[in-house]
Motif scaffolding. Structure first.
Motif, PDB file in Angstrom:
ATOM      1  N   GLN A  82       0.875  -1.174   0.000  1.00 17.98           N
ATOM      2  CA  GLN A  82       0.000   0.000   0.000  1.00 17.98           C
ATOM      3  C   GLN A  82       0.914   1.226   0.000  1.00 17.98           C
ATOM      4  O   GLN A  82       1.781   1.351   0.864  1.00 17.98           O
ATOM      5  CB  GLN A  82      -0.912   0.006   1.221  1.00 17.98           C
ATOM      6  N   THR A  84       1.213   5.575  -0.781  1.00 19.05           N
ATOM      7  CA  THR A  84       0.607   6.872  -1.045  1.00 19.05           C
ATOM      8  C   THR A  84       1.701   7.870  -1.394  1.00 19.05           C
ATOM      9  O   THR A  84       2.850   7.716  -0.975  1.00 19.05           O
ATOM     10  CB  THR A  84      -0.176   7.383   0.182  1.00 19.05           C
ATOM     11  N   PHE A  94      -2.635   7.214  -4.735  1.00 24.95           N
ATOM     12  CA  PHE A  94      -2.512   6.103  -3.802  1.00 24.95           C
ATOM     13  C   PHE A  94      -2.687   4.778  -4.537  1.00 24.95           C
ATOM     14  O   PHE A  94      -3.293   4.716  -5.603  1.00 24.95           O
ATOM     15  CB  PHE A  94      -3.511   6.211  -2.645  1.00 24.95           C
ATOM     16  N   SER A  96      -3.296   0.510  -3.493  1.00 21.00           N
ATOM     17  CA  SER A  96      -3.480  -0.574  -2.535  1.00 21.00           C
ATOM     18  C   SER A  96      -3.564  -1.876  -3.310  1.00 21.00           C
ATOM     19  O   SER A  96      -4.499  -2.089  -4.093  1.00 21.00           O
ATOM     20  CB  SER A  96      -4.765  -0.387  -1.709  1.00 21.00           C
ATOM     21  N   HIS A 104      -9.105  -2.054   4.766  1.00 19.79           N
ATOM     22  CA  HIS A 104      -8.161  -1.036   4.305  1.00 19.79           C
ATOM     23  C   HIS A 104      -8.900   0.017   3.488  1.00 19.79           C
ATOM     24  O   HIS A 104      -9.980  -0.223   2.941  1.00 19.79           O
ATOM     25  CB  HIS A 104      -7.026  -1.663   3.489  1.00 19.79           C
ATOM     26  N   HIS A 105      -8.261   1.178   3.399  1.00 14.49           N
ATOM     27  CA  HIS A 105      -8.922   2.312   2.747  1.00 14.49           C
ATOM     28  C   HIS A 105      -7.862   3.346   2.410  1.00 14.49           C
ATOM     29  O   HIS A 105      -6.811   3.420   3.063  1.00 14.49           O
ATOM     30  CB  HIS A 105      -9.949   2.910   3.714  1.00 14.49           C
ATOM     31  N   ALA A 106      -8.102   4.134   1.375  1.00 14.09           N
ATOM     32  CA  ALA A 106      -7.226   5.246   1.021  1.00 14.09           C
ATOM     33  C   ALA A 106      -8.083   6.357   0.436  1.00 14.09           C
ATOM     34  O   ALA A 106      -9.027   6.090  -0.314  1.00 14.09           O
ATOM     35  CB  ALA A 106      -6.161   4.818   0.020  1.00 14.09           C
ATOM     36  N   ALA A 115      -4.179   6.850   4.209  1.00 14.23           N
ATOM     37  CA  ALA A 115      -4.384   5.432   3.910  1.00 14.23           C
ATOM     38  C   ALA A 115      -4.146   4.605   5.158  1.00 14.23           C
ATOM     39  O   ALA A 115      -3.450   5.029   6.089  1.00 14.23           O
ATOM     40  CB  ALA A 115      -3.455   4.972   2.790  1.00 14.23           C
ATOM     41  N   ASN A 117      -4.424   0.149   6.737  1.00 14.14           N
ATOM     42  CA  ASN A 117      -4.774  -1.257   6.582  1.00 14.14           C
ATOM     43  C   ASN A 117      -4.958  -1.883   7.955  1.00 14.14           C
ATOM     44  O   ASN A 117      -4.492  -1.347   8.958  1.00 14.14           O
ATOM     45  CB  ASN A 117      -3.713  -1.998   5.764  1.00 14.14           C
ATOM     46  N   VAL A 125      -9.664   6.473   8.016  1.00 19.85           N
ATOM     47  CA  VAL A 125      -8.956   7.226   6.983  1.00 19.85           C
ATOM     48  C   VAL A 125      -9.742   8.476   6.602  1.00 19.85           C
ATOM     49  O   VAL A 125      -9.152   9.529   6.338  1.00 19.85           O
ATOM     50  CB  VAL A 125      -8.678   6.336   5.759  1.00 19.85           C
TER      51      VAL A 125
END
Length: 224
Positions: A82, A84, A94, A96, A104-106, A115, A117, A125
């Motif tokens: 991941q 960024t 970003f 992932s 997880h997220h960005a 970002a 996880n 996030v």
């Protein structure tokens, strides 16, 4: 396992990263910055070389999105990463991989990208980015505030143990480089305390480097 916020100050041009992880010494592996170029966070199952690689691509003139597009060709295990990035003009991107761990997220925001996880919730996030965008003051203050908001939104699925804050400006070295390599509890809070102690001294250490004749003394042995 990790959440981070990368940001740029539109007034000063400073670039910075704040990051926290359940792993030891996250600041040794994940945040990478180059004055006048950009900042990169490489996380999840970390390959530190990705930070150097992506910064090198941006220094050659690629936008962050273009630089991150080179990651799969550079790293045969990119599905586990991941990453960024932000450049010196505030452009963000970003990435992932398909094997990014857990929840997880960005999110890219105004002059920032966050970002994470193995999160408690994707809202973590969202809180990182929203808080950075709506907080005033020096860049480091905004990054710390974003991290504290992320914790309040749930943080990681498990306990965090390390944190780091790094900021670059016009100089060739970081003007802020603070790390909590291991804490049983609240490394982000400890990092905030470190920044509160360092902030009033930061300019003194820059002065020491640039013009020792103007540097203040702190009254310790040998410091005259």
């Amino acid at each position: 396992m990790t959440f981070s916020i990368i940001g740029r100050c539109a007034e000063t041009g400073q670039l910075g990263i704040a990051i926290s992880s359940s792993s030891i010494a996250v600041g040794a592996r994940c945040p990478w910055l180059r004055p006048g170029v950009g900042a990169v966070s490489t996380q999840n199952i970390t390959l530190p070389a990705l930070g150097i690689h992506v910064l090198g691509q941006m220094e050659l003139g690629l936008l962050p999105e273009q630089a991150l597009a080179t990651v799969p060709a550079y790293d045969s295990y990119s599905q586990f990463r991941q990453v960024t990035a932000i450049d010196h003009q505030g452009n963000t991107a970003f990435f992932s991989g398909s094997q990014t761990l857990g929840c997880h997220h960005a999110v890219a925001g105004e002059q920032c990208v966050g970002a994470g996880n193995m999160l408690a919730d994707t809202a973590v996030v969202d809180a990182l980015v929203k808080t950075f965008e709506t907080t005033g003051g020096p860049l480091a203050d905004r990054l710390i505030a974003a991290m504290q908001a992320a914790l309040a939104a749930g943080g990681e699925a498990g306990p965090v143990h390390s944190a780091a804050l790094k900021v670059v400006g016009d100089l060739s070295w970081p003007i802020v480089d603070l790390r909590v390599d291991w804490a049983d509890e609240d490394p982000v809070g400890t990092l905030a305390q470190l920044w509160a102690a360092y902030r009033p001294q930061m300019q003194d250490y820059i002065t020491r480097a640039l013009d020792p004749t103007q540097a203040p003394s702190y009254g310790v042995p040998g410091d005259e």
